[in-house]
Write a protein that holds these residues in place. Structure first.
Motif, PDB file in Angstrom:
ATOM      1  N   LEU A  84      18.898  -3.539 -12.969  1.00 60.72           N
ATOM      2  CA  LEU A  84      18.830  -2.789 -14.230  1.00 60.72           C
ATOM      3  C   LEU A  84      20.112  -3.096 -14.996  1.00 60.72           C
ATOM      4  O   LEU A  84      21.122  -2.403 -14.862  1.00 60.72           O
ATOM      5  N   LYS A  85      20.085  -4.136 -15.782  1.00 58.73           N
ATOM      6  CA  LYS A  85      21.305  -4.734 -16.325  1.00 58.73           C
ATOM      7  C   LYS A  85      22.036  -3.862 -17.330  1.00 58.73           C
ATOM      8  O   LYS A  85      23.196  -4.123 -17.648  1.00 58.73           O
ATOM      9  N   SER A 105       0.823  -1.203   0.000  1.00 56.05           N
ATOM     10  CA  SER A 105       0.000   0.000   0.000  1.00 56.05           C
ATOM     11  C   SER A 105       0.859   1.256   0.000  1.00 56.05           C
ATOM     12  O   SER A 105       0.535   2.247  -0.665  1.00 56.05           O
ATOM     13  N   THR A 106       1.964   1.228   0.727  1.00 59.05           N
ATOM     14  CA  THR A 106       2.847   2.389   0.788  1.00 59.05           C
ATOM     15  C   THR A 106       3.470   2.657  -0.573  1.00 59.05           C
ATOM     16  O   THR A 106       3.546   3.815  -1.019  1.00 59.05           O
ATOM     17  N   ILE A 107       3.917   1.615  -1.246  1.00 60.12           N
ATOM     18  CA  ILE A 107       4.508   1.803  -2.581  1.00 60.12           C
ATOM     19  C   ILE A 107       3.465   2.340  -3.557  1.00 60.12           C
ATOM     20  O   ILE A 107       3.754   3.210  -4.385  1.00 60.12           O
ATOM     21  N   LYS A 108       2.239   1.835  -3.457  1.00 63.53           N
ATOM     22  CA  LYS A 108       1.171   2.353  -4.318  1.00 63.53           C
ATOM     23  C   LYS A 108       0.960   3.847  -4.093  1.00 63.53           C
ATOM     24  O   LYS A 108       0.799   4.617  -5.042  1.00 63.53           O
ATOM     25  N   CYS A 109       0.951   4.257  -2.831  1.00 68.14           N
ATOM     26  CA  CYS A 109       0.720   5.669  -2.508  1.00 68.14           C
ATOM     27  C   CYS A 109       1.898   6.537  -2.935  1.00 68.14           C
ATOM     28  O   CYS A 109       1.717   7.639  -3.468  1.00 68.14           O
ATOM     29  N   VAL A 110       3.124   6.060  -2.697  1.00 67.90           N
ATOM     30  CA  VAL A 110       4.316   6.829  -3.075  1.00 67.90           C
ATOM     31  C   VAL A 110       4.366   7.011  -4.587  1.00 67.90           C
ATOM     32  O   VAL A 110       4.656   8.108  -5.093  1.00 67.90           O
ATOM     33  N   ARG A 130       5.035  -0.284 -11.264  1.00 64.09           N
ATOM     34  CA  ARG A 130       5.798  -1.479 -11.664  1.00 64.09           C
ATOM     35  C   ARG A 130       7.301  -1.235 -11.551  1.00 64.09           C
ATOM     36  O   ARG A 130       8.050  -2.114 -11.116  1.00 64.09           O
ATOM     37  N   PHE A 131       7.754  -0.045 -11.959  1.00 64.95           N
ATOM     38  CA  PHE A 131       9.177   0.286 -11.907  1.00 64.95           C
ATOM     39  C   PHE A 131       9.682   0.275 -10.460  1.00 64.95           C
ATOM     40  O   PHE A 131      10.698  -0.354 -10.148  1.00 64.95           O
ATOM     41  N   VAL A 132       8.950   0.952  -9.575  1.00 67.13           N
ATOM     42  CA  VAL A 132       9.368   1.029  -8.175  1.00 67.13           C
ATOM     43  C   VAL A 132       9.212  -0.322  -7.485  1.00 67.13           C
ATOM     44  O   VAL A 132      10.084  -0.750  -6.722  1.00 67.13           O
ATOM     45  N   ARG A 133       8.104  -1.000  -7.760  1.00 65.02           N
ATOM     46  CA  ARG A 133       7.857  -2.298  -7.135  1.00 65.02           C
ATOM     47  C   ARG A 133       8.945  -3.298  -7.510  1.00 65.02           C
ATOM     48  O   ARG A 133       9.380  -4.094  -6.667  1.00 65.02           O
ATOM     49  N   THR A 134       9.411  -3.272  -8.742  1.00 62.60           N
ATOM     50  CA  THR A 134      10.475  -4.175  -9.178  1.00 62.60           C
ATOM     51  C   THR A 134      11.751  -3.933  -8.386  1.00 62.60           C
ATOM     52  O   THR A 134      12.401  -4.878  -7.924  1.00 62.60           O
ATOM     53  N   ILE A 171      15.692   6.319  -4.405  1.00 60.39           N
ATOM     54  CA  ILE A 171      15.627   4.979  -3.809  1.00 60.39           C
ATOM     55  C   ILE A 171      17.015   4.522  -3.375  1.00 60.39           C
ATOM     56  O   ILE A 171      17.192   3.986  -2.266  1.00 60.39           O
ATOM     57  N   LEU A 172      17.999   4.732  -4.224  1.00 62.74           N
ATOM     58  CA  LEU A 172      19.362   4.319  -3.926  1.00 62.74           C
ATOM     59  C   LEU A 172      19.854   4.979  -2.638  1.00 62.74           C
ATOM     60  O   LEU A 172      20.401   4.320  -1.741  1.00 62.74           O
ATOM     61  N   LEU A 173      19.614   6.281  -2.523  1.00 56.61           N
ATOM     62  CA  LEU A 173      20.069   7.010  -1.342  1.00 56.61           C
ATOM     63  C   LEU A 173      19.286   6.603  -0.100  1.00 56.61           C
ATOM     64  O   LEU A 173      19.857   6.394   0.980  1.00 56.61           O
ATOM     65  N   ALA A 174      17.966   6.472  -0.237  1.00 58.93           N
ATOM     66  CA  ALA A 174      17.132   6.104   0.912  1.00 58.93           C
ATOM     67  C   ALA A 174      17.484   4.718   1.428  1.00 58.93           C
ATOM     68  O   ALA A 174      17.495   4.480   2.642  1.00 58.93           O
ATOM     69  N   SER A 175      17.782   3.796   0.530  1.00 59.24           N
ATOM     70  CA  SER A 175      18.124   2.435   0.966  1.00 59.24           C
ATOM     71  C   SER A 175      19.438   2.412   1.725  1.00 59.24           C
ATOM     72  O   SER A 175      19.600   1.619   2.666  1.00 59.24           O
ATOM     73  N   LYS A 176      20.364   3.273   1.362  1.00 60.51           N
ATOM     74  CA  LYS A 176      21.652   3.307   2.059  1.00 60.51           C
ATOM     75  C   LYS A 176      21.540   3.990   3.412  1.00 60.51           C
ATOM     76  O   LYS A 176      22.200   3.601   4.370  1.00 60.51           O
ATOM     77  N   VAL A 177      20.701   5.021   3.487  1.00 60.48           N
ATOM     78  CA  VAL A 177      20.579   5.782   4.729  1.00 60.48           C
ATOM     79  C   VAL A 177      19.651   5.083   5.710  1.00 60.48           C
ATOM     80  O   VAL A 177      19.910   5.037   6.916  1.00 60.48           O
ATOM     81  N   TRP A 178      18.553   4.502   5.206  1.00 60.30           N
ATOM     82  CA  TRP A 178      17.491   4.019   6.089  1.00 60.30           C
ATOM     83  C   TRP A 178      17.622   2.546   6.450  1.00 60.30           C
ATOM     84  O   TRP A 178      17.538   2.183   7.611  1.00 60.30           O
ATOM     85  N   ASP A 179      17.801   1.684   5.442  1.00 66.60           N
ATOM     86  CA  ASP A 179      17.792   0.247   5.701  1.00 66.60           C
ATOM     87  C   ASP A 179      19.096  -0.201   6.344  1.00 66.60           C
ATOM     88  O   ASP A 179      20.177   0.295   6.024  1.00 66.60           O
ATOM     89  N   ASP A 180      18.984  -1.169   7.256  1.00 68.19           N
ATOM     90  CA  ASP A 180      20.158  -1.686   7.950  1.00 68.19           C
ATOM     91  C   ASP A 180      21.106  -2.390   6.988  1.00 68.19           C
ATOM     92  O   ASP A 180      22.324  -2.263   7.097  1.00 68.19           O
ATOM     93  N   GLN A 181      20.546  -3.149   6.062  1.00 66.98           N
ATOM     94  CA  GLN A 181      21.370  -3.841   5.074  1.00 66.98           C
ATOM     95  C   GLN A 181      21.266  -3.089   3.751  1.00 66.98           C
ATOM     96  O   GLN A 181      20.367  -3.338   2.952  1.00 66.98           O
ATOM     97  N   ALA A 182      22.190  -2.166   3.572  1.00 66.45           N
ATOM     98  CA  ALA A 182      22.145  -1.303   2.393  1.00 66.45           C
ATOM     99  C   ALA A 182      22.453  -2.098   1.130  1.00 66.45           C
ATOM    100  O   ALA A 182      23.229  -3.056   1.139  1.00 66.45           O
TER     101      ALA A 182
END
Length: 304
Positions: free
Chosen positions: A204-205, A83-88, A136-140, A183-194
């Motif tokens: 994204l090959k 639901s959060t991803i849908k709203c964002v 779809r892009f963000v969810r992937t 997303i790249l920056l938020a994952s490094k700052v927020w998530d424990d396992q960056a």
């Protein structure tokens, strides 16, 4: 950039930063204001359709009754991921659709820095992406990198901070790279396992690590290296996203309150009550000086 040689310009820059919703909790989020025009038009249309039809359609929302209580599992500290991803992504959609202009930078131009080998369409500057494409892009990315719902909220904070600080607009030409950078920056700052930049290259090959590093460096410079997200700002974005969901009939998933969930909520409520009792007793043992009084306000448990 603020130049301090001009006092008037410096004051203007300070006021601009103070009115930035990504830094101050009392300033309204940009995405919610951009969505209001569409919401008003939709409500007007629904009102006209409701008058023209004798029997309205079935209710799309679930409502609590005497026999059944509906609750959702999304809270400000543990949001529901889907639901959060849908709203964002809906917030990003409104940013693009109701943008003021097309101010951008080459570093975020998808034609100059393609994410895939497929050729970018000639009309890529003018065709707004649908919400489902952004989702779809963000969810992937979130699924592959196993990112959290909290990371999605911080992503939106960084995105609005970028648009404000750098005076940019998110548009059909740059939305993918701007969202990816946030997303790249938020994952490094927020998530424990960056997630490392090379990991995103596995998702994204067709993008190189060098391009990813350069984009991250530019993103940080444009943010003036301000990656702090106060708790009050985070909470504001969460509740504004819930408001956006309600305005667009994207209700968070509701489940009937069963015995197991009720017992869990009751246990949590008892723990909170015992904690407040301990605090209250500790406060009463303190000096009765007016300067040292601590007020303990009790509140009932609220089901989100």
């Amino acid at each position: 950039t603020c130049y301090h040689g001009n006092l008037t310009q410096s004051k203007y820059c300070i006021l601009a930063l103070e009115s930035n919703p990504s830094d101050h909790a009392r300033v309204s989020t940009i995405f919610l204001s951009k969505s209001q025009t569409d919401v008003r038009d939709r409500r007007k249309s629904n009102h006209i359709n409701h008058i023209s039809h004798v029997s309205p359609g079935p209710l799309s929302k679930k409502y609590s009754s005497c026999s059944t209580i509906f609750i959702d599992d999304s809270t400000v500290s543990q949001p529901n991921l889907k639901s959060t991803i849908k709203c964002v992504t809906l917030a990003i959609y409104y940013h693009i659709k109701n943008r003021d202009s097309d101010r951008s930078l080459d570093i975020f131009d998808e034609k100059l820095h393609p994410l895939s080998r497929e050729p970018v369409p000639d009309d890529y500057l003018h065709v707004d992406p649908e919400h489902k494409l952004i989702y779809r892009f963000v969810r992937t990315l979130f699924s592959a990198a196993q990112l959290t719902a909290e990371c999605a909220i911080v992503t939106l904070v960084y995105l609005e901070r970028l648009l404000t600080y750098a005076e940019l607009d998110i548009s059909p030409a740059n939305w993918k790279l701007i969202v990816l950078g946030a997303i790249l920056l938020a994952s490094k700052v927020w998530d424990d396992q960056a997630v490392w930049n090379v990991d995103y290259c596995q998702i994204l090959k067709d993008i190189t690590v060098e391009d990813m590093n350069e984009m991250e460096r530019h993103f940080l410079e444009l943010l003036q290296f301000n990656i702090n997200v106060p708790a009050s700002v985070y909470a504001k974005y969460y509740f504004d996203l819930r408001q956006l969901a309600d305005d667009n009939n994207l209700s968070f998933p509701l489940e009937p309150l069963n015995n197991q969930r009720a017992q869990k909520l009751e246990a949590i409520s008892r723990l909170c009550e015992d904690k407040y009792k301990d605090l209250s007793r500790a406060a009463m043992r303190r000096s009765l000086s007016a300067d040292n009084l601590i007020g303990i306000r009790r509140s009932n448990a609220v089901l989100s």
